[in-house]
Design an enzyme around this catalytic site. Sequence first.
Site, PDB file in Angstrom:
ATOM      1  CB  SER A  12      40.241  36.347  18.524  1.00 19.79           C
ATOM      2  OG  SER A  12      40.148  37.167  17.395  1.00 19.79           O
ATOM      3  CG  ASN A  13      43.858  38.848  14.989  1.00 19.12           C
ATOM      4  OD1 ASN A  13      44.284  38.150  14.075  1.00 19.12           O
ATOM      5  ND2 ASN A  13      42.717  39.528  14.900  1.00 19.12           N
ATOM      6  CG  MET A  82      39.637  49.267  18.469  1.00 17.95           C
ATOM      7  SD  MET A  82      39.686  48.831  16.717  1.00 17.95           S
ATOM      8  CE  MET A  82      38.305  49.793  16.131  1.00 17.95           C
ATOM      9  NE  ARG A  83      41.509  55.468  22.160  1.00 15.32           N
ATOM     10  CZ  ARG A  83      40.299  54.922  21.998  1.00 15.32           C
ATOM     11  NH1 ARG A  83      39.977  54.360  20.838  1.00 15.32           N
ATOM     12  NH2 ARG A  83      39.412  54.929  22.956  1.00 15.32           N
ATOM     13  CG  LEU A  85      50.006  53.885  17.471  1.00 16.91           C
ATOM     14  CD1 LEU A  85      50.958  52.751  17.108  1.00 16.91           C
ATOM     15  CD2 LEU A  85      50.054  54.179  18.977  1.00 16.91           C
ATOM     16  CG  ASN A  99      46.866  47.635  11.958  1.00 23.61           C
ATOM     17  OD1 ASN A  99      46.406  47.202  13.030  1.00 23.61           O
ATOM     18  ND2 ASN A  99      46.111  48.242  11.060  1.00 23.61           N
ATOM     19  CG  HIS A 101      42.650  47.459   7.911  1.00 25.89           C
ATOM     20  ND1 HIS A 101      42.086  48.339   8.812  1.00 25.89           N
ATOM     21  CD2 HIS A 101      41.941  47.583   6.776  1.00 25.89           C
ATOM     22  CE1 HIS A 101      41.087  48.976   8.235  1.00 25.89           C
ATOM     23  NE2 HIS A 101      40.965  48.535   6.992  1.00 25.89           N
ATOM     24  CG  LEU A 136      43.804  55.143   9.645  1.00 27.65           C
ATOM     25  CD1 LEU A 136      44.251  54.537  10.956  1.00 27.65           C
ATOM     26  CD2 LEU A 136      42.451  55.798   9.778  1.00 27.65           C
ATOM     27  CD  GLU A 166      40.829  39.717  10.788  1.00 24.12           C
ATOM     28  OE1 GLU A 166      41.437  40.111  11.786  1.00 24.12           O
ATOM     29  OE2 GLU A 166      39.711  40.143  10.486  1.00 24.12           O
TER      30      GLU A 166
HETATM   31  C1  GRF Z   1      40.160  42.133  13.852  1.00 25.77           C
HETATM   32  O1  GRF Z   1      39.159  41.982  12.902  1.00 25.77           O
HETATM   33  C2  GRF Z   1      41.293  42.961  13.297  1.00 25.77           C
HETATM   34  O2  GRF Z   1      41.485  42.778  11.928  1.00 25.77           O
HETATM   35  C3  GRF Z   1      40.810  44.360  13.538  1.00 25.77           C
HETATM   36  O3  GRF Z   1      40.132  44.320  14.761  1.00 25.77           O
HETATM   37  C4  GRF Z   1      39.690  42.994  15.009  1.00 25.77           C
HETATM   38  C5  GRF Z   1      40.298  42.602  16.316  1.00 25.77           C
HETATM   39  O4  GRF Z   1      39.840  41.357  16.770  1.00 25.77           O
HETATM   40  N1  GRF Z   1      41.911  45.307  13.472  1.00 25.77           N
HETATM   41  P1  GRF Z   1      40.540  40.649  18.011  1.00 25.77           P
HETATM   42  O5  GRF Z   1      40.534  41.648  19.156  1.00 25.77           O
HETATM   43  O6  GRF Z   1      41.923  40.267  17.610  1.00 25.77           O
HETATM   44  O7  GRF Z   1      39.687  39.467  18.304  1.00 25.77           O
END
Ligand code: GRF
Length: 205
Positions: A12-13, A82-83, A85, A99, A101, A136, A166
């Site tokens: 979604s971001n 979700m990895r 680096l 990033n 967060h 991290l 976000e």
């Molecule tokens: C978001 O909450 C972001 O802050 C976190 O993981 C989520 C990712 O959401 N790092 P999306 O895949 O962008 O919908």
Amino acid sequence: MRVVVFISGRGSNLQALLEDQNHYKVTHVISNRSQAAGLTTAERFSVPTTVIDWRDKIQAEAQAITLLNNVKPDLIILAGFMRVLSAEFVAQFPRKIINIHPSLLPLYPGLNTHQRALEDRQTIHGATVHFVDQHLDRGHSISQCHINIKADDSAETLADRLLSKEHALLTTTVKKIAQGEIYWRNKQLYYNNQIISQPILWSNT
Ligand code: GRF
């Protein structure tokens, strides 16, 4: 400004970035998961995608570095990637990786940020956009958005409410980097000629 976005899932971001490309262009999307829904979104916007199997991290990072050296982005965005680096990878792209967060860093680096904020009986929660360094979730913070925690919030309701904030936080921050309003000079991070010592809070986020 050319942007490459790393994702692992929903995206979604990524979608928010794709819908807001006046000042920058998403030129490539990299995912460590072939099932990531964000890949379909990228394809809908005709953005090339590459899936890299991250089970062998050394090989995966080498593949990503080769790809990035071809695509030559000005900015690399980790948006739900979700990895972690490696320091060696980050060192290849100094001050070029950001990033998003879902916590008010330095509070709650790592996972389960919403649950941890609730368990600590916080009244305010939020998200942070920060530069990525070898530690991290500890690189230089750029910007934050805040939300109030309600008495009946669960980790899910908190995550849901934070998400649209976000999106605005990330797109606004990337736009300001693209417009040269946020920039590095002599290893210091600036926003409009002021050193960023505290994360920027925009009223619309
Ligand atoms: C978001 O909450 C972001 O802050 C976190 O993981 C989520 C990712 O959401 N790092 P999306 O895949 O962008 O919908």
